[in-house]
Each structure stands twice: as structure tokens, then as C-alpha cells.
Design a protein around this motif. Structure first.
Motif, short mmCIF file in Angstrom:
data_model
loop_
_atom_site.label_atom_id
_atom_site.label_comp_id
_atom_site.label_asym_id
_atom_site.label_seq_id
_atom_site.Cartn_x
_atom_site.Cartn_y
_atom_site.Cartn_z
N UNK A 7 0.82 -0.97 -0.41
CA UNK A 7 0.04 0.19 0.03
C UNK A 7 0.31 1.29 0.15
N UNK A 8 1.94 1.66 1.04
CA UNK A 8 2.70 2.36 1.14
C UNK A 8 3.41 2.59 -0.45
N UNK A 9 3.63 1.53 -1.34
CA UNK A 9 4.32 1.76 -2.71
C UNK A 9 3.45 2.11 -3.58
N UNK A 10 2.30 2.03 -3.55
CA UNK A 10 1.90 2.47 -4.16
C UNK A 10 1.05 3.62 -4.56
N UNK A 11 0.70 4.20 -2.52
CA UNK A 11 1.01 5.65 -2.84
C UNK A 11 2.07 6.32 -2.93
N UNK A 12 3.29 5.75 -3.28
CA UNK A 12 4.86 6.77 -3.45
C UNK A 12 4.10 6.68 -4.62
N UNK A 13 3.94 5.20 -6.00
CA UNK A 13 3.90 5.61 -7.18
C UNK A 13 3.11 6.47 -7.33
N UNK A 14 1.77 6.56 -7.13
CA UNK A 14 1.18 7.59 -7.66
C UNK A 14 0.99 9.20 -6.96
N UNK A 15 1.84 9.04 -6.12
CA UNK A 15 2.75 10.48 -6.06
C UNK A 15 3.66 10.74 -7.20
N UNK A 16 4.19 10.13 -7.72
CA UNK A 16 5.57 10.46 -8.95
C UNK A 16 3.97 10.52 -10.02
N UNK A 17 2.94 9.38 -10.37
CA UNK A 17 1.99 9.88 -11.41
C UNK A 17 1.80 11.64 -11.02
N UNK A 18 1.33 12.17 -10.33
CA UNK A 18 1.09 12.92 -10.08
C UNK A 18 2.00 13.92 -10.07
N UNK A 74 9.11 -2.85 -8.32
CA UNK A 74 10.00 -3.11 -7.55
C UNK A 74 9.38 -4.93 -7.46
N UNK A 75 9.38 -5.36 -8.51
CA UNK A 75 8.67 -6.49 -8.67
C UNK A 75 6.73 -7.10 -7.74
N UNK A 76 6.46 -6.59 -7.95
CA UNK A 76 5.20 -5.61 -7.20
C UNK A 76 4.27 -5.52 -7.12
N UNK A 77 4.16 -3.89 -8.14
CA UNK A 77 3.29 -3.30 -8.46
C UNK A 77 2.85 -3.18 -9.89
N UNK A 118 -5.59 11.77 -9.03
CA UNK A 118 -5.94 10.94 -7.82
C UNK A 118 -7.47 10.14 -7.81
N UNK A 119 -8.61 11.48 -8.43
CA UNK A 119 -9.77 10.81 -8.95
C UNK A 119 -10.54 9.77 -9.49
N UNK A 120 -8.94 10.30 -11.10
CA UNK A 120 -9.25 9.29 -11.88
C UNK A 120 -9.56 7.83 -12.59
N UNK A 121 -7.97 7.82 -11.24
CA UNK A 121 -7.29 6.84 -11.23
C UNK A 121 -7.79 5.58 -10.46
N UNK A 122 -7.22 3.97 -10.61
CA UNK A 122 -8.11 3.05 -9.81
C UNK A 122 -7.17 2.40 -9.41
N UNK A 123 -6.86 1.69 -7.79
CA UNK A 123 -5.83 1.07 -7.62
C UNK A 123 -7.04 -0.33 -7.40
N UNK A 124 -6.55 -1.65 -7.46
CA UNK A 124 -6.60 -3.02 -7.75
C UNK A 124 -5.65 -3.87 -6.96
N UNK A 125 -7.03 -4.41 -5.89
CA UNK A 125 -6.25 -5.57 -5.56
C UNK A 125 -6.86 -7.30 -5.70
N UNK A 126 -5.72 -7.70 -5.35
CA UNK A 126 -6.44 -9.48 -6.19
C UNK A 126 -6.55 -10.18 -4.66
N UNK A 127 -5.92 -11.50 -5.02
CA UNK A 127 -6.12 -13.03 -3.78
C UNK A 127 -5.13 -12.44 -3.88
N UNK A 128 -3.40 -12.17 -4.28
CA UNK A 128 -2.72 -11.87 -3.46
C UNK A 128 -2.48 -11.17 -3.00
N UNK A 129 -2.93 -10.36 -3.00
CA UNK A 129 -3.31 -9.24 -2.31
C UNK A 129 -3.49 -9.36 -0.60
#
Length: 134
Positions: A7-18, A74-77, A118-129
Motif C-alpha cells: 500500500x505504501x509503495x502504491x501511494x508513492x507511485x501515485x505521488x510520482x504520477x501526480x 519493485x517486482x510488486x505493483x 487521484x480522482x480518476x486513478x483505480x488501485x486494484x488488489x487481488x487474491x495475492x494481496x
């Protein structure tokens, strides 16, 4: 990795996208945003694979496909970028399938053709999460 780490990594990626979006604005090609986001992530010490080929295992059949994910951080997101008028359900389905095939816990669907990432972005998780520790 834990759920908190992902979750932290995704938040940081979002910050760079912004950051990229604020600097460039909407209206450019997806490939431009992809290169700039990769640059920002790598500059900050993240491991980024770009246009990674997605292999498909169908029972005993091993397929080399033309499917490519935009970025894997990071081989994750899994990060799927768009520069289109509207995100559609098929774009979410595509990202979920990539996450499943790569067995990665989180994906970010980011559309740069918007006034607010941030309003249009879609974070998604699955069974691996859900299998990760808290």
C-alpha cells in the motif's frame, strides 16, 4: 512484502504520477508519461521494469505473448497507464488479468488525460494481496 508495504509503495507511485502530471499536463501520448514516470521512480531508487512481456501458462502449454505491462515497480505493483478520454471496465479487467498472470498483489490504473489523477486513478488488489501479512 506486507499489505502495508504494498500500500505504501502504491501511494508513492501515485505521488510520482501526480508530479509527472502536474509538470506535463494532459494531452500527451501514453508513452511520454510512461517514460517520465519510469524516470522519476528510478531516480528515487525504485526497481522498474518497462514493457515487460507477460507469459501465459495454459496447462502444459507455455505461450510467449505480445501482452506487455507498462511498468512493474519493485517486482510488486503493476502499473498500467492510459492517456484516454475515459477509463472503461475493460481496462480494469486487463490490469486484473496482468496481475493474475504475473501473480502480483496490486495494480494501479492511471489515466493521464484528466485534470485530477487521484480522482480518476483505480488501485486494484487481488487474491495475492489478501494472502500477504498485515
Amino acid at each position: 512484502m506486507t499489505k502495508k508495504d504494498v500500500t505504501k509503495l502504491s501511494y508513492e507511485i501515485t505521488g510520482f504520477a501526480i508530479k509527472v502530471h502536474k509538470e506535463l499536463g494532459p494531452g500527451l501520448l501514453e508513452s511520454v508519461y510512461e517514460q517520465c514516470l519510469k524516470y522519476e521512480l528510478e531516480r528515487s531508487g525504485y526497481d522498474v521494469k518497462q514493457q515487460l512481456s507477460v507469459k501465459i501458462d495454459y496447462y502444459e502449454l507455455k505461450l510467449e505473448s505480445n501482452l506487455r505491462i507498462d511498468l512493474l515497480v519493485n517486482d510488486c505493483v503493476v502499473v498500467e497507464l492510459k492517456a484516454i478520454e475515459n477509463l472503461l471496465p475493460i481496462h480494469e479487467a486487463q490490469l486484473l488479468t496482468y496481475m493474475k498472470l504475473l501473480q502480483r498483489p496490486q495494480g494501479l490504473l492511471i489515466n493521464f488525460n484528466t485534470t485530477n489523477i487521484t480522482k480518476s486513478m483505480k488501485p486494484l488488489v487481488n487474491e495475492f494481496f489478501s494472502k500477504l501479512e498485515d
